[in-house]
Structures are given as C-alpha cells and as structure tokens.
Design a protein around this motif. Structure first.
Motif, mmCIF file in Angstrom:
data_model
loop_
_atom_site.group_PDB
_atom_site.id
_atom_site.type_symbol
_atom_site.label_atom_id
_atom_site.label_comp_id
_atom_site.label_asym_id
_atom_site.label_seq_id
_atom_site.Cartn_x
_atom_site.Cartn_y
_atom_site.Cartn_z
ATOM 1 N N LYS A 121 34.809 36.525 60.408
ATOM 2 C CA LYS A 121 34.253 35.333 61.062
ATOM 3 C C LYS A 121 33.198 34.676 60.180
ATOM 4 O O LYS A 121 33.071 33.440 60.150
ATOM 5 C CB LYS A 121 33.671 35.712 62.422
ATOM 6 C CG LYS A 121 34.738 36.140 63.429
ATOM 7 C CD LYS A 121 34.125 36.478 64.781
ATOM 8 C CE LYS A 121 35.225 36.885 65.771
ATOM 9 N NZ LYS A 121 34.661 37.234 67.105
ATOM 10 N N ARG A 142 35.032 32.901 57.417
ATOM 11 C CA ARG A 142 35.698 31.749 58.033
ATOM 12 C C ARG A 142 34.741 30.567 58.138
ATOM 13 O O ARG A 142 35.057 29.450 57.711
ATOM 14 C CB ARG A 142 36.209 32.122 59.423
ATOM 15 C CG ARG A 142 36.791 30.968 60.229
ATOM 16 C CD ARG A 142 36.821 31.326 61.708
ATOM 17 N NE ARG A 142 35.470 31.408 62.267
ATOM 18 C CZ ARG A 142 35.176 31.975 63.447
ATOM 19 N NH1 ARG A 142 36.147 32.513 64.168
ATOM 20 N NH2 ARG A 142 33.939 32.004 63.873
ATOM 21 N N ALA A 160 42.318 26.974 62.064
ATOM 22 C CA ALA A 160 41.661 28.267 62.262
ATOM 23 C C ALA A 160 41.662 28.719 63.715
ATOM 24 O O ALA A 160 41.708 29.929 63.992
ATOM 25 C CB ALA A 160 40.232 28.207 61.742
ATOM 26 N N TRP A 199 45.603 30.189 56.898
ATOM 27 C CA TRP A 199 44.857 29.927 58.135
ATOM 28 C C TRP A 199 45.706 30.306 59.354
ATOM 29 O O TRP A 199 45.178 30.737 60.374
ATOM 30 C CB TRP A 199 44.442 28.457 58.227
ATOM 31 C CG TRP A 199 43.212 28.100 57.452
ATOM 32 C CD1 TRP A 199 43.123 27.227 56.414
ATOM 33 C CD2 TRP A 199 41.880 28.610 57.667
ATOM 34 N NE1 TRP A 199 41.835 27.154 55.954
ATOM 35 C CE2 TRP A 199 41.048 27.988 56.713
ATOM 36 C CE3 TRP A 199 41.320 29.510 58.567
ATOM 37 C CZ2 TRP A 199 39.677 28.243 56.633
ATOM 38 C CZ3 TRP A 199 39.963 29.777 58.489
ATOM 39 C CH2 TRP A 199 39.154 29.158 57.537
ATOM 40 N N HIS A 234 45.462 33.919 59.600
ATOM 41 C CA HIS A 234 44.111 34.210 60.091
ATOM 42 C C HIS A 234 44.042 34.080 61.606
ATOM 43 O O HIS A 234 43.525 34.960 62.305
ATOM 44 C CB HIS A 234 43.110 33.251 59.427
ATOM 45 C CG HIS A 234 41.746 33.277 60.027
ATOM 46 N ND1 HIS A 234 40.740 34.112 59.586
ATOM 47 C CD2 HIS A 234 41.206 32.570 61.064
ATOM 48 C CE1 HIS A 234 39.652 33.930 60.308
ATOM 49 N NE2 HIS A 234 39.910 32.997 61.211
ATOM 50 N N TRP A 235 44.588 32.974 62.106
ATOM 51 C CA TRP A 235 44.554 32.727 63.558
ATOM 52 C C TRP A 235 45.306 33.821 64.316
ATOM 53 O O TRP A 235 44.789 34.395 65.285
ATOM 54 C CB TRP A 235 45.173 31.362 63.856
ATOM 55 C CG TRP A 235 45.389 31.113 65.316
ATOM 56 C CD1 TRP A 235 44.453 30.704 66.220
ATOM 57 C CD2 TRP A 235 46.612 31.275 66.045
ATOM 58 N NE1 TRP A 235 45.011 30.601 67.472
ATOM 59 C CE2 TRP A 235 46.336 30.950 67.397
ATOM 60 C CE3 TRP A 235 47.896 31.664 65.702
ATOM 61 C CZ2 TRP A 235 47.319 31.001 68.389
ATOM 62 C CZ3 TRP A 235 48.864 31.704 66.681
ATOM 63 C CH2 TRP A 235 48.571 31.378 67.999
#
Length: 345
Positions: A166, A169, A188, A296, A299-300
């Motif tokens: 986080k 990010r 994201a 991304w 990542h999500w």
C-alpha cells in the motif's frame, strides 16, 4: 430433377428443381448460373447436382468438405456481430497463407500456418491466432449443423502476479502527472484493463456518479459488468465531474490536450499503451521496478484476495471469463496468510 431455362434479354441460364436419393431430397430454389453458354450451363448444372447427391449420401459434412478455409473466414466476417479490428487483421494473415486449403482437414491447415508464420511468436500471440481460427471454422460449421472443431490451446505461462504494498502504491500514484493520477486510481482500485479505463464514459453506461457505480465494458471478453465504485475513486472523480458541469455523456479521461485517448484496440496495429511513457517516468520517480501498467490489474486482484474477497466475485468484478484465469491469485492468499501467521509471538 433439376431443370434449366433462360431468363432476360441476355438469355442467362438459371436452374431450379430438386435432387432425390432414396427417400431423401433437396429442394433447389431458382438461381443464376451467370452464363449464356448452354454447354457451360449444362456442365455447371451437372456439377451442382453431383454435389447435392454427395450431400444426400454423406450428410452436411460432405458439402462443407468441398469448400476451403476461406469459406469459413467469409462466414465469420459476415456474422451479425463482426469481430474486432485486431481479429480481422489476424483473419487476413490466416487467409493469405491457408485460405486455399480444404476444409476437409482444418487441423492440418492450422499446423501449416503455425510452421509458416508463427515460428518465433510468443505463445500468447500464437494462441490468439488459434482462437480466431477455431472461431471462424465453428461459425461455418454451425451454419451447416456440424459439431464444433476443437484445437488444443497453445500452452503458455500466464501466471505473472505482481503487486505493490500500500505504501509503494500510494508513492507511485503520487509520482504520476496530475492528469494521469485519476486513471491510475481507477486501475489500482477497480482493476480494469487500460483501454477499458481510458474509453469509459460518463453516465449509466459508464461512470454513474449518482449511483456511485461503474459499468465496465470488458470488450476483450465481451463482458459488461456494473460494479460499486471504490470511495477513493469517487473522491478523485467528483471534482472533475463537478467542474465539467455534471455531464451524463462523453469520455471521463482526457489527455493533456483535453482530447479523448485513442482506442488502440481499433487501430491497424493492435495494442499499444497511450500512457506507457508517463508510467515509466512515474516508476522511475517512485523507485518502482518491474511493474507494468497492466500490473495494476494484478495489483488490484491480489489485494482483493488479501482482503478476503472470493475468487468468483473477483472474476465477476474484473471481467474475467473463467475462474481458471483468476486462480493464479489464490497463491497470494497463501503467502498473505503465512505472513500474518508469522507475526504471532
């Protein structure tokens, strides 16, 4: 029996009638032979009658087998919903190399195309050609009530899972140019593909600010899902929406010139990423390595797993077509649990 006759001032020959074999028969609606020569017309009629008798004897497969791979491509391109631009380009390449091959042995035609053109292509690219070739054949087969063709998928490693902490990010998001940041926040916190995000519109068919929902058109898999909007995305989009007069149509995201981003999915050369350079600059500023724009999406999905969201829900929200495509993220859950259990003392 088939009969032959001339029509019109030019005396063009037409045939009509029926062809029978035992208790089976085929009615032939009148059609033009496109010739005024009687001998040529008689030859064409006899040839057509032979094909129909062959069909009566051996079934629809016999008629299809007399055609070429190009016939299947014609059927595919003529269907009610035409394929996307990139698939049309792939059809053109396929047709140029194996269009003249017989439909009698489509798998052999495919193997010839692989050897002739796909040597050196990455497995994922090869499989996209396989997929569109199989789809074209099956559209043609369906028109003739034949069972579908199955060509084994090209195996390839699509297991990359890359995600940020986080802290990383937020540092990376802050490193983007201000007009890019809202796009990245959508990637994201909602997980769409980049072109899905860039082409999204205001209104009930896209960003619905009143309902705080997003209707994502995952055109790669022809899936459209309406999903809740993440509060952080809502907070960044609200001032943009207010400044533009609360629009109900038009592109949400504009480039630095105030114009919509081009949809590279429709270009003659498919692919491309309009924010690739800005992403590379942001990663350099933030000190983030080995992280692509598409990451991304990984990542999500990874953070959804770590938050306890089940894979089926992730599949539906992310627009994946099958559960198999999101199972790669299950390992993230195991690693996350291991990290958590190690914190116990």
């Amino acid at each position: 029996m088939l009969s032959i006759r001339t029509r019109g001032k030019k005396g063009i020959y037409y045939i009509r009638g029926s062809v029978s074999l035992g208790d089976k028969h085929i009615e032939v609606q009148e059609f033009s032979l496109r010739t005024t020569d009687r001998d040529a017309a008689a030859h064409l009629m006899a040839e057509h009658e032979t094909k129909l008798r062959h069909q009566l004897m051996f079934g629809p497969a016999a008629l299809v087998a007399q055609g070429t791979i190009a016939d299947a491509f014609d059927s595919y391109l003529s269907k009610a919903k035409p394929p996307c631009a990139s698939d049309i380009l792939r059809i053109g390449k396929l047709n140029g190399i194996i269009g003249d091959f017989s439909l009698r042995e489509p798998k052999q035609a495919w193997e010839h195309f692989r050897r002739a053109y796909l040597t050196g292509h990455d497995p994922g690219g090869q499989d996209r050609y396989r997929s569109v070739f199989q789809a074209a054949i099956n559209v043609h087969y369906d028109l003739h009530d034949l069972p579908p063709l199955r060509i084994k998928a090209i195996p390839f490693n699509n297991e990359r899972v890359r995600f940020l902490s986080k802290e990383d990010r937020d540092r990376l998001i802050a490193a983007y140019s201000p007009h890019i940041q809202p796009i990245i926040i959508m990637l994201a916190f909602q997980g769409p593909r980049i072109q899905t995000a860039l082409q999204i519109q205001w209104g009930v068919d896209g960003i619905d600010m009143k309902e705080r929902s997003i209707r994502l058109n995952h055109s790669k898999n022809a899936v459209i899902k309406s999903v809740p909007m993440h509060p952080r995305l809502f907070d960044v989009l609200r001032p943009i929406w207010e400044k533009r007069g609360r629009p109900t149509k038009g592109h949400v995201f504009l480039n630095r010139f105030g114009k919509p981003y081009s949809d590279t999915r429709k270009s003659k050369i498919p692919g491309g990423n309009p924010i690739k350079n800005q992403h590379a600059t942001a990663c350099k500023r933030a000190g983030i390595e080995d992280f692509t724009v598409h990451d991304w999406r990984h990542h999500w999905a990874s953070h959804c797993v770590m938050a306890g969201i089940d894979l089926i829900t992730i599949m539906n929200m992310g627009g994946w077509k099958s559960l198999r495509m999101v199972q790669r993220y299950s390992s993230v859950s195991v690693d996350h649990m291991r990290e958590s259990i190690n914190k116990l003392s």
